[in-house]
Design a protein around this motif. Structure first.
Motif: not given
Ligand SMILES: Cc1cc2nc3c(=O)[nH]c(=O)nc-3n(C[C@H](O)[C@H](O)[C@H](O)COP(=O)(O)OP(=O)(O)OC[C@H]3O[C@@H](n4cnc5c(N)ncnc54)[C@H](O)[C@@H]3O)c2cc1C
Ligand code: SF4
Ligand code: SF4
Lengths: 418, 470
Positions: A378-383, A246-263
């Motif tokens: 209300y200003v709604v956010t996702s992160n 539920n945190a965009g900042g975390c989610g973005a790296i989580l979906v890129e774990y494959d890239h992070l660990l590509h080596e």
């Protein structure tokens, strides 16, 4: 390719109009440093740090240039050579990266301490004497908007398993985050409740840790990788269909774990297994599970209008900009208004608002012009970062009474018809 | 450049607006053109005409070259400072000075972004047609200096048809005004037209008065899809022959369709050899009639499918996607080299075949898209700059393409300008006397060759193999 299509999308270019502050400019600097055309000196380092990492340049680029990967490499290279962080930036970074975020229990201690601090009157004292202000005016304004943190995380409150209500649609693993779990425990709780209402068994693996986003974006890649491996193991053991953030900042790296660990080929399959399953809370609610019913906004808030400030990483990296809007329209009906430039960064960007206060404030000022023009309740956010930044903006503009920044999970949960 | 000059320049614009640090130099050493780079000695950001004039006086006195720069989106090496000197970035001069709704003119500073200007004008219920595909970032000054065209060029003409008057600063710092709000003016040589397309080699444009027109009442956008690119090209000639002038008539070949769709996710027909993107605007009945007639012609020319955009948003998405074509082609190979050959509209089909033949002959991949209705094609080679041998083949292919364009009665550039890239070929198009007159004009404006040196005029022309004209 140097077409310049990315320039109008870039907040730092919008603020300054200077080529070096644009994606095209930064890429040319990286290339010049690689080619030996220029020294990767202090100014180079500062320019790389000036980038928000919001990655608005990526969807704008028809050539599919992977700017995010380039800037991470550049920062990693800078980090290996640097000696020049200002002392307090260094201190903050060390505390944040090495000592705080990797250790969930320390984060909770910090949360507990913050609570004591807020409730005991020390806060009032410090505010009156402006002791923090002497330290840094930015930290001072940040301090003012800190939420009620708690010493108890989501697991302490709800346990590690929450069963689905009604017909079961699947099992999801909840990524609790570090900042989210101590500063926004309520939001985490409501996220779990929403998932359970939508028909998911929710597992919260205790062994999970920090996502590593701040580390990766600031050049501490090795540590980010360690954190990633740890998380992959934790969620694989939990046997989940989806991993919800539920945190965009975390989610973005989580979906890129494959890239992070590509080596690291031995992690290839597991990393893909993980990345494929990651979904933002809005996306999973909009696309999977049982559709939820929301009550209309109360009458006395007949004019209450709701707007949405994108989380850059949710929008530009996870490509999840549509789902929150869809849910808000369901929950708020005609009271939902789109503000001008909602997709443009609010200036929070991880710890950017502490390390680059000047640019961050300038961006926030322009953001607040658009928020104010939208005339909303209300200003709604996702992160969490954006959430705090919007609180900061509202506080600075002295409209705390009439306006409120909320995480989308809070907004939806509070309107849920059960 | 010595420190005294730097001191003088800082005195004019203030410390913050003259830069000579490595970062500023590197980021002003290139533009949209691939494979070109050269560092300037300084970068300056003036705020108004008076500052530009004062800067030019200093540079003139010290004989330092100047390159004026909008957003550096040009594709001819126009803003690469090959002779060093100062790059003058016009971004701070971005005001809309006046919109005169009685005379239907707008007066603007050159640094305003084209799209922002267009949106402002459309917000007032008026219309400024020139819309280069780069308009989201290009500047009006850059558009004027390159005489840019766009998707609406076929019916509405290009930038030169909308510039009524200019204010500019000459090489020695004097301020020159040409034209004005007049629709008719034949007092002396037409210096306004001369400055349009002069690529920063004659003067620095500091203000422009532009013509506005009433917007069309209705608009309709359609796609015609072909299994054979020749059919698509023939359709273009046939539409014009039937005396219909659409607002937009663009062609994209199969590789271009694929990369554009990969970026814009519009569900374009990936199996087609080519598509035409056609838009007509004007009075509602006329639009309906023309679109029906055009559909008929497309069918006669064996279009496999025809579809009409349902909503204005869908139409806008199609146009925006087309605008990304050049950049999107970079998805295929690391280096994308675009050319700008233009032929009479009746020769479009022939030219398309020529391009394909030439690509095959030199064994290079050339994708074709462009403003087909204007006869303006952008054959684009996707290659890899690291492979020198291949780059040479690409160069040879482009030489053949220019050759073919001229043979068919066309030109070496329809809108992107000469700059450094086309300079060796300029003589092919304008001939010896043409070059002489142009050089004499350059001499009259800029005797010390300070304004954008190294552009437009090559030290040596390419030898032309076949000397004949179509
Ligand atoms: C993706 C893409 C699509 C494009 N599509 C089109 C298209 O459809 N049609 C088209 O015509 N072009 C097109 N172009 C080319 C380019 O965008 C145009 O030539 C544009 O007008 C350049 O504007 P700019 O502000 O970037 O100028 P720059 O590139 O900065 O400068 C261009 C030239 O103008 C001169 N100049 C700039 N400002 C001034 C001034 N104030 N006074 C005097 N001289 C000045 C410069 O010295 C230079 O010679 C495209 C480019 C790209 C990258
Ligand atoms: S990063 Fe993409 S959009 Fe930006 S200049 Fe390069 S190709 Fe163009
Ligand atoms: S990540 Fe954001 S701030 Fe950084 S270059 Fe891209 S658009 Fe600009």
């Amino acid at each position: 390719m140097r077409c310049g299509f990315c320039l109008p999308a870039c907040p730092t270019f919008k603020e300054t109009g200077v080529e070096a502050e644009s994606p095209r400019g930064r890429i040319s600097l990286m290339k010049a440093a690689v080619d030996g055309l220029m020294e990767p000196n202090v100014m180079f380092e500062e320019q790389m740090n000036h980038c928000l990492g919001c990655r608005a340049c990526e969807p704008a680029c028809p050539a599919d240039v992977k700017y995010g990967q380039l800037i991470e490499q550049a920062r990693e290279a800078v980090e290996l050579h640097t000696t020049q962080h200002r002392w307090w930036v260094k201190g903050v970074r060390k505390a944040v990266f090495k000592q705080l975020f990797p250790h969930q229990h320390r984060m909770r201690l910090l949360g507990a301490a913050m609570n004591v601090y807020k409730k005991s009157g020390v806060q009032t004292l410090i505010r009156k004497t402006n002791a923090v202000g002497m330290f840094s005016s930015q930290l001072a304004s940040m301090e003012r908007i800190l939420p009620d943190a708690s010493g108890k995380g989501i697991v302490e409150i709800m346990g590690t398993r929450v069963a689905a209500k009604g017909e079961k649609h699947g099992t999801v693993g909840m990524f609790r985050g570090c900042l989210m779990d101590v500063m926004f425990t309520e939001t985490n709780r409501k996220t779990v409740e929403l998932l359970s209402e939508a028909g998911f068994d929710v597992v919260i693996p205790e062994a999970q840790n920090c996502c590593g986003a701040l580390h990766a974006h600031s050049g501490e890649k090795e540590q980010a990788k360690e954190l990633a491996k740890h998380n992959i193991r934790a969620f694989q053991e939990a046997g989940v269909d989806f991993i919800v953030s539920n945190a965009g900042g975390c989610g973005a790296i989580l979906v890129e774990y494959d890239h992070l660990l590509h080596e690291e080929p031995e992690w290839h399959d597991q990393a893909i297994w993980f990345a494929k399953r990651v979904k933002d809370i809005s996306t999973i609610l909009a696309e999977k599970g049982r559709p939820l019913q929301y009550a209309a906004l109360p009458q006395d808030q007949g004019t209450a209008r709701v707007t949405y400030q994108d989380s850059c990483h949710l929008r530009n990296v996870m490509k999840g900009g549509q789902a929150p809007r869809q849910l808000l329209q369901q929950a708020a009906g005609g009271a939902y208004v789109e503000m001008k430039d909602a997709g443009s960064c609010c200036g929070s960007a991880g710890i950017y608002n502490m390390t680059q206060p000047e640019m961050s404030n300038q961006i926030l000022e322009h953001k607040m012009e658009n928020v104010n023009a939208a005339g909303v309740r209300y200003v709604v956010t996702s992160n969490p970062g954006c959430h705090l930044q919007m609180k900061l903006g509202i506080e600075k503009h002295g409209c705390s009474g009439q306006m409120e920044a909320l995480h989308i999970a809070d907004f939806l949960y509070d309107r849920l018809v059960r | 450049m010595d420190s005294n000059v730097k001191h003088l320049l800082r005195g004019i614009v203030g410390d913050a607006y003259f830069k000579d640090d490595a970062q500023s130099l590197v980021t002003h050493s290139y533009d949209g053109t691939p494979m070109l780079q050269s560092l300037p000695d300084g970068v300056i950001y003036p705020r108004n005409t008076a500052e530009v004039s004062a800067i030019m006086k200093v540079l003139h006195e010290h004989r330092i070259p100047l390159v004026s720069r909008g957003s550096g989106t040009n594709l001819c090496g126009g803003t690469v400072p090959v002779h060093g000197g100062v790059v003058m970035v016009m971004h701070r001069m971005n005001a809309i000075v006046e919109v005169d709704t009685q005379n239907l003119t707008a007066t603007v500073q050159p640094g305003i972004i084209t799209k922002q200007f267009i949106e402002h004008i459309e917000g007032l219920g008026l219309f400024y047609p020139p819309d280069p595909s780069s308009m989201a970032i290009s500047t009006i000054g850059g558009n004027i200096a390159e005489c840019s065209g766009g998707l609406r060029g076929l019916k509405y003409g290009t930038t030169k048809d909308y510039v009524l008057g200019l204010e500019c600063v000459l090489a020695d710092g004097q301020i020159l005004r040409t034209g004005g709000k007049l629709m008719k003016d034949v007092a002396g040589y037409d210096l306004t037209k001369l400055l349009i397309g002069s690529e920063g080699t004659l003067a620095v444009i500091t203000e422009a008065t532009l013509k506005l027109i009433p917007p069309p009442k209705a608009k309709k956008t359609m796609l015609a899809m072909y299994t054979d690119i020749y059919g698509a090209a023939r359709t273009v000639s046939s539409i014009i022959e039937n005396r219909i002038i659409p607002a937009t008539l663009e062609i994209m070949d199969n590789p271009t369709i694929r990369v554009v769709d990969d970026f814009a996710k519009l569900g374009l027909p990936l199996d087609m050899a080519a598509i035409l993107l056609i838009e007509q605007d004007g009075e509602p009945e006329m639009v309906e009639r023309d679109i029906a007639k055009i559909s008929g012609i497309c069918r006669e020319e064996q279009a496999a499918r025809i579809s009409i955009a349902e909503t204005p948003e869908e139409a806008l998405k199609l146009l925006t996607a087309r605008r990304s074509a050049f950049t999107a082609l970079a998805r295929l190979r690391p280096t994308t080299i675009l050319e700008d050959a233009t032929v009479p509209r009746s020769k479009i089909a022939e030219m398309v075949l020529e391009i394909n033949r030439i690509a095959e002959k030199h064994n290079v991949q050339i994708c074709t898209f462009g403003h087909a209705g204007d006869g303006n094609l952008h054959p684009t080679a996707t290659t890899d700059a690291r492979d020198l041998e291949e780059v040479h083949r690409v160069e040879a292919a482009f030489e053949d393409i220019f050759e073919a364009a001229i043979r068919l009665g066309g030109t070496i550039t329809g809108e992107h300008g000469v700059g450094m890239v086309k300079a060796p070929y300029l003589e092919w198009k304008v001939g010896g006397p043409g070059i002489q007159v142009m050089e004499a004009i350059k001499e009259a404006f800029d005797p010390h060759n300070l304004l954008n040196p190294g552009k437009m005029f090559a030290k040596e022309s390419r030898r032309r193999v076949v000397i004949e004209r179509g």
